[in-house]
Design a protein around this motif. Structure first.
Motif, short mmCIF file in Angstrom:
data_model
loop_
_atom_site.label_atom_id
_atom_site.label_comp_id
_atom_site.label_asym_id
_atom_site.label_seq_id
_atom_site.Cartn_x
_atom_site.Cartn_y
_atom_site.Cartn_z
N LEU A 55 0.71 -1.13 -0.06
CA LEU A 55 0.00 -0.01 0.14
C LEU A 55 0.79 1.27 0.08
CD1 LEU A 55 -2.60 -1.01 2.77
CD2 LEU A 55 -2.92 -1.29 0.36
N SER A 56 0.28 2.48 -0.25
CA SER A 56 1.12 3.55 -0.04
C SER A 56 1.01 3.86 1.38
CB SER A 56 0.43 4.88 -0.66
OG SER A 56 -1.10 5.06 -0.11
N VAL A 57 1.68 4.90 1.79
CA VAL A 57 1.74 4.98 3.38
C VAL A 57 0.38 5.52 3.77
CG1 VAL A 57 2.64 6.56 5.03
CG2 VAL A 57 4.23 5.54 3.44
N ASP A 58 -0.15 6.48 3.13
CA ASP A 58 -1.56 6.98 3.42
C ASP A 58 -2.54 5.86 3.86
OD1 ASP A 58 -0.74 9.55 3.67
OD2 ASP A 58 -1.19 10.41 1.75
N GLU A 59 -2.56 4.92 2.63
CA GLU A 59 -3.30 3.85 2.44
C GLU A 59 -3.27 2.79 3.80
OE1 GLU A 59 -3.90 3.32 -2.22
OE2 GLU A 59 -2.51 2.13 -1.14
N LEU A 60 -1.96 2.70 4.14
CA LEU A 60 -1.57 1.58 5.32
C LEU A 60 -2.31 2.43 6.45
CD1 LEU A 60 1.53 -0.35 5.95
CD2 LEU A 60 0.72 0.94 7.84
N LEU A 61 -1.80 3.68 6.58
CA LEU A 61 -2.31 4.32 7.84
C LEU A 61 -4.13 4.35 8.14
CD1 LEU A 61 -0.02 7.48 8.10
CD2 LEU A 61 0.18 5.20 9.30
N ALA A 62 -4.65 4.07 7.05
CA ALA A 62 -6.25 4.24 7.04
C ALA A 62 -6.67 2.85 6.96
CB ALA A 62 -6.64 5.06 5.83
#
Length: 367
Positions: A55-62
């Motif tokens: 995932l992208s970092v933002d996707e992983l955090l969400a």
């Protein structure tokens, strides 16, 4: 027993392999997502993990299937990623240091408190049998009341072996912020929190020359001090000294020595999990090795995160954010003391973490 705790990893550099190897042997956790600035690297890592996706970092955090974020980014990004993780409702466990400075480290702890999330931080090497056996000896009174200690790390610098050593010579690097967390954390485990420090430092060279890899011969500028020494006044009364240097060749000194009223302990390298603790009591003719008596046996990177996963309100994680913040305060205060030529009182403290009973590998890996 419940489902395994779900881990998302941000940053897939060299150190990530050590964590992945540990997680692969434990049914307490499962890696469900990975992210890296190099998307191809993230996809390669995810392909080797049965339950993970890139995932992208933002996707992983969400992501709803991530309970705890393992933050393995470069030090300059530690605080930013940690705050974003807890603001997204995740726990976070990161590599050392907690942040580049005390203010940003405090921001991480405050954000986690507001969100009701946990913060953990390396180093977890201090939870192995090496340091914990030494701690047990102190707690059992083997050397009497501890009065002093010394911690020493001397190397010629990472440019001799690292193909891209630039960040070791920028803010957040250097011997103190790179290696100091192992030694300061060990001293807090052994002697308790620090009340004040006095520091001195130097920068003998303004540049370093890379010795290996594709950039061999390239010059790297040095923007931080590369030799730091100081004295730490512990709240319990003991005084320790610390020397962290990228400006020597080697040292014959023990990584850590603890001097008590009735004897001295030679403590193994806190950068590793095991090693022999030896003792010499007043009147002894020589040193003797102590049998292993405490610590996570055969431990590896990630044991601190597994300990955090099992933590409860009445049994907090040992490699916790408050300890990491205090260690950061010690290091920043040493730096400030050296720059200002004065004694600096710390603004933080931390509970001495709970000791680790001797715990077999199959036990600490289990769910």
């Amino acid at each position: 027993m419940g489902e395994p705790h779900r881990i998302g990893i941000v940053g897939l550099g060299v150190i990530s392999r050590a964590y992945l190897d540990t997680f692969a042997q434990s049914d307490a956790v499962v890696v469900t997502a990975v992210a890296d600035l190099d998307a191809a690297r993230a996809h390669d890592v995810a392909a080797g993990l049965p339950a993970a996706r890139a995932l992208s970092v933002d996707e992983l955090l969400a992501a709803a299937d991530v309970d705890t974020v393992l933050n393995l980014t470069v030090p300059a990004a530690h605080a930013e990623i940690a705050v974003a993780a807890v603001d997204s409702g995740k726990n976070v466990y990161g590599e050392k240091p907690l942040a580049l400075g005390l203010a940003s480290g405090l921001g991480v702890i405050e954000a986690a408190s507001r969100a009701g999330r946990q913060v953990g931080s390396a180093p977890d090497t201090v939870l192995g049998t090496g340091l914990q056996t030494a701690r047990a000896a102190i707690d059992d009174g083997l050397i009497g009341r501890p009065v002093a200690a010394s911690a020493v790390m001397v190397t010629p610098g990472h440019e001799r072996w690292h193909p891209n050593p630039d960040f070791y010579y920028r803010a957040g690097g250097g011997p103190l912020f790179d290696m100091g967390p192992y030694y300061v954390t060990a001293l807090v485990h052994l002697l308790g929190p620090v009340r004040a420090v006095i520091g001195l430092s130097s920068r003998p060279r303004s540049e370093r020359r890379i010795a290996t890899g594709a950039r061999a011969g390239e010059v790297v500028p040095v923007s931080i001090d590369t030799h730091v020494t100081g004295a730490l006044e512990h709240a319990g009364g003991a005084v320790s000294t610390i020397t962290m240097s990228f400006d020597g060749t080697a040292t014959a000194a023990s990584p850590i020595e603890v001097h008590g009223e009735e004897g001295t302990l030679s403590v193994p390298d806190p950068n590793v999990f095991d090693g022999d603790t030896t003792v010499r009591l007043t009147g002894d003719d020589g040193w003797r090795r102590l049998a292993l008596s405490a610590g996570f046996a055969d431990a590896a990177r990630g044991v601190g995160l597994l300990d955090l996963v099992r933590a409860r309100a009445d049994s907090p994680a040992r490699a916790n954010g408050h300890l990491a913040l205090h260690v950061l305060d010690v290091m920043e205060s040493l730096t400030r003391s050296a720059a200002e030529g004065r004694r600096v009182e710390l603004t933080t403290t931390a509970e001495r973490p709970a000791p680790v009973p001797l715990t077999p590998r199959e036990v600490w890996l289990a769910r």
